[in-house]
Design an enzyme around this catalytic site. Structure first.
Site, PDB file in Angstrom:
ATOM      1  N   LYS A 114      45.281  50.432   5.325  1.00  0.00           N
ATOM      2  CA  LYS A 114      44.691  49.179   5.820  1.00  0.00           C
ATOM      3  C   LYS A 114      44.434  48.207   4.680  1.00  0.00           C
ATOM      4  O   LYS A 114      44.681  47.006   4.795  1.00  0.00           O
ATOM      5  CB  LYS A 114      43.382  49.477   6.557  1.00  0.00           C
ATOM      6  CG  LYS A 114      43.630  50.083   7.928  1.00  0.00           C
ATOM      7  CD  LYS A 114      42.349  50.485   8.618  1.00  0.00           C
ATOM      8  CE  LYS A 114      41.752  51.712   7.999  1.00  0.00           C
ATOM      9  NZ  LYS A 114      40.889  52.518   8.831  1.00  0.00           N
TER      10      LYS A 114
ATOM     11  N   ASP B 273      47.636  53.683  11.968  1.00  0.00           N
ATOM     12  CA  ASP B 273      46.312  54.206  11.621  1.00  0.00           C
ATOM     13  C   ASP B 273      45.320  53.989  12.759  1.00  0.00           C
ATOM     14  O   ASP B 273      44.464  54.839  13.024  1.00  0.00           O
ATOM     15  CB  ASP B 273      45.780  53.554  10.346  1.00  0.00           C
ATOM     16  CG  ASP B 273      44.376  54.071  10.059  1.00  0.00           C
ATOM     17  OD1 ASP B 273      44.255  55.283   9.814  1.00  0.00           O
ATOM     18  OD2 ASP B 273      43.413  53.283  10.139  1.00  0.00           O
TER      19      ASP B 273
ATOM     20  N   SER C 174      44.517  56.673   5.456  1.00  0.00           N
ATOM     21  CA  SER C 174      43.977  55.783   6.486  1.00  0.00           C
ATOM     22  C   SER C 174      43.340  54.545   5.837  1.00  0.00           C
ATOM     23  O   SER C 174      43.647  53.398   6.183  1.00  0.00           O
ATOM     24  CB  SER C 174      42.941  56.562   7.305  1.00  0.00           C
ATOM     25  OG  SER C 174      42.151  55.714   8.070  1.00  0.00           O
TER      26      SER C 174
ATOM     27  N   HIS D 239      35.777  48.449  -0.517  1.00  0.00           N
ATOM     28  CA  HIS D 239      35.710  49.292   0.672  1.00  0.00           C
ATOM     29  C   HIS D 239      34.743  50.440   0.406  1.00  0.00           C
ATOM     30  O   HIS D 239      34.817  51.098  -0.625  1.00  0.00           O
ATOM     31  CB  HIS D 239      37.080  49.875   1.024  1.00  0.00           C
ATOM     32  CG  HIS D 239      37.017  50.757   2.233  1.00  0.00           C
ATOM     33  ND1 HIS D 239      37.068  50.257   3.517  1.00  0.00           N
ATOM     34  CD2 HIS D 239      36.844  52.086   2.361  1.00  0.00           C
ATOM     35  CE1 HIS D 239      36.945  51.256   4.368  1.00  0.00           C
ATOM     36  NE2 HIS D 239      36.810  52.373   3.696  1.00  0.00           N
TER      37      HIS D 239
ATOM     38  N   ARG E 227      41.994  61.307  15.566  1.00  0.00           N
ATOM     39  CA  ARG E 227      41.300  62.221  14.651  1.00  0.00           C
ATOM     40  C   ARG E 227      39.828  62.321  15.007  1.00  0.00           C
ATOM     41  O   ARG E 227      39.218  63.391  14.895  1.00  0.00           O
ATOM     42  CB  ARG E 227      41.463  61.731  13.205  1.00  0.00           C
ATOM     43  CG  ARG E 227      42.868  61.958  12.672  1.00  0.00           C
ATOM     44  CD  ARG E 227      43.084  61.172  11.397  1.00  0.00           C
ATOM     45  NE  ARG E 227      42.082  61.467  10.399  1.00  0.00           N
ATOM     46  CZ  ARG E 227      41.608  60.580   9.518  1.00  0.00           C
ATOM     47  NH1 ARG E 227      42.063  59.358   9.493  1.00  0.00           N
ATOM     48  NH2 ARG E 227      40.692  60.942   8.661  1.00  0.00           N
TER      49      ARG E 227
HETATM   50  N1  URA Z   1      37.504  55.281   7.287  1.00  0.00           N
HETATM   51  C1  URA Z   1      38.785  55.056   7.640  1.00  0.00           C
HETATM   52  O1  URA Z   1      39.194  53.917   7.777  1.00  0.00           O
HETATM   53  N2  URA Z   1      39.586  56.108   7.815  1.00  0.00           N
HETATM   54  C2  URA Z   1      39.180  57.384   7.671  1.00  0.00           C
HETATM   55  O2  URA Z   1      39.946  58.290   7.830  1.00  0.00           O
HETATM   56  C3  URA Z   1      37.833  57.610   7.314  1.00  0.00           C
HETATM   57  C4  URA Z   1      37.019  56.518   7.130  1.00  0.00           C
END
Ligand code: URA
Length: 425
Positions: free
Chosen positions: A189, A163, A185, A84, A170
């Site tokens: 995931k 999320d 966040s 990621h 956000r």
């Molecule tokens: N990517 C995400 O999935 N969440 C965040 O808060 C920032 C970047």
């Protein structure tokens, strides 16, 4: 146990530590629509301003995972490892990396997102390939991991739905830039996705969320700890995002650059980062013995890419969309290119049509910026520095202003910056 949302907000506003029960309640009630958006936005702002303890972040993440389903990837019958990136400009690394790692018998389950603002999204890039489908059922996803090894698709709505709602909130309430909120966040995931191991690419610099090394290191440490606490072996590389990665910034042109890397060529920085992340992923998947560089040179990574594209309905031989309008940016003086600011180049590509301002906006597959030079290179007056591409002629002028402002030429070469700045494990 029931709480009043306003009491949870007041507690965090006053700098107190939230109890496990309060966290579980607020995430569950928000997902169910029982905590109002304005209440959650006040709480997010209180978290941004007052922070969270490690224990609060861990519980918040666990509650977000529990808001949806956790995938079972055992049907892939291969070790699983994902990557990621916290997001950058010209960051197309997933495209060569996923098939490269998969070519060694490892499964790479990539659930990716779309671009928002100046950073591009992997799904938008792959959709530039004619026919490519990013919506797969869980059965298709797991089947492809078993047969091909790599699959890059959109996360289903059932994965960490808390999320999904909170990130959208956000985004419009100025509460993205909070380490506890970013870490929970991303990790909710990735943990819900069911991967055995995870390699994080935490970007640092003007084109990234984290502008300095210390905050990037803190974000990396927080995420590595969250992964470990949930049984996901996690390591992070901190990498430079002051300058775009590679030469291409835009959807179709980033696919083309990725294919060059898979063919054994491509820009040196893209190759370096692809290999650094591939080595980490292969080691995490129990294959520290293999040489990813050889797989780029001998065509096995390319075979794996073609199999992945075909499995998702794409035609790996189809021409990529071409832009209707092209405009060149030339050097106004001789000298050394000293900056190509990642944020400015990202905004220029976005204005040209490569990105979206709102979630529901379409993106252009052909728009973007192709750099002809990178920092440290000598140029003569009139040399081409970059090329702007757009479908809509009205987009050229505002994008051009931004692109010109992102490039500076000086008398002396800038100090050389390493691409990989640190490693956190
Ligand atoms: N990517 C995400 O999935 N969440 C965040 O808060 C920032 C970047």
């Amino acid at each position: 146990m029931g709480f009043a949302a306003v009491d949870v907000i007041r507690a965090k506003r006053d700098g107190r530590v939230l109890s496990d029960a309060a966290i579980d309640w607020v995430i569950g009630a928000y997902t169910a629509g029982e905590v109002a958006e304005e209440q959650m936005s006040a709480l997010a702002m209180a978290i941004l301003l007052n922070g969270m303890t490690g224990a609060e972040i861990a519980r918040w993440t666990a509650a977000m995972i529990a808001s949806g389903e956790r995938l079972d990837l055992s049907g892939a019958r291969r070790p699983t490892v994902d990557k990621h990136s916290t997001g950058g400009v010209g960051d197309k690394i997933t495209l060569p990396l996923a098939p490269l790692v998969a070519s060694f018998g490892v499964a790479v389950p990539q659930l990716s997102g779309r671009g928002l603002g100046h950073t591009g999204g992997t799904l938008d890039k792959l959709e530039a390939i004619p026919g490519f489908r990013v919506r797969l059922s869980t059965a298709e996803f797991v089947g492809q991991l078993r047969e091909v090894g790599a699959s890059v698709c959109a996360a289903s709505d059932a994965l960490a739905p808390a999320d999904r709602k909170l990130y959208a909130l956000r985004d419009v309430t100025g509460t993205v830039e909070s380490i506890p909120l970013i870490a929970s966040s991303i990790m909710s995931k990735k943990i819900a996705e069911g991967t055995d191991a995870l390699v994080l690419d935490v970007k640092v610099g003007s084109g990234a969320f984290m502008k300095d090394l210390d905050s990037a290191r803190e974000l990396a440490r927080t995420m590595v700890e969250l992964g470990g606490a949930h049984g996901v072996r996690t390591v992070a590389l901190l990498t430079d995002m002051a300058t775009p990665l590679g030469l291409a910034v835009g959807n179709g042109i980033e696919v083309a650059e990725s294919v060059q890397v898979l063919a054994g060529g491509g820009p040196a920085d893209v190759v370096e980062l692809t290999l650094a992340l591939a080595r980490e992923m292969l080691a995490a998947a129990g294959r520290p013995d293999v040489d990813p560089e050889a797989a780029l040179a001998n065509g096995t990574a390319m075979d794996s890419w073609r199999a992945m594209v075909r499995a998702q309905g794409g035609d790996p031989d189809a021409p990529l969309p071409a832009a209707a309008e092209t405009e060149l940016v030339r050097a106004e003086r001789a000298g050394v290119v000293s900056t190509m600011d990642a944020y400015g180049v990202g905004i220029a590509a976005w204005r040209a049509g490569a990105g979206r301002a709102r979630k529901e906006d379409p993106v252009s597959a052909a728009a973007g910026v192709l750099l002809h030079r990178k920092p440290g290179e000598w140029v003569e007056r009139g040399d081409v520095l970059a090329e702007l591409r757009a479908d809509d002629p009205a987009r050229i002028a505002p994008a051009l202003d931004e692109l010109r402002g992102a490039i500076t030429i000086a008398d002396e070469a800038p100090p050389r910056r390493p691409l990989v700045l640190d490693r956190v494990s």
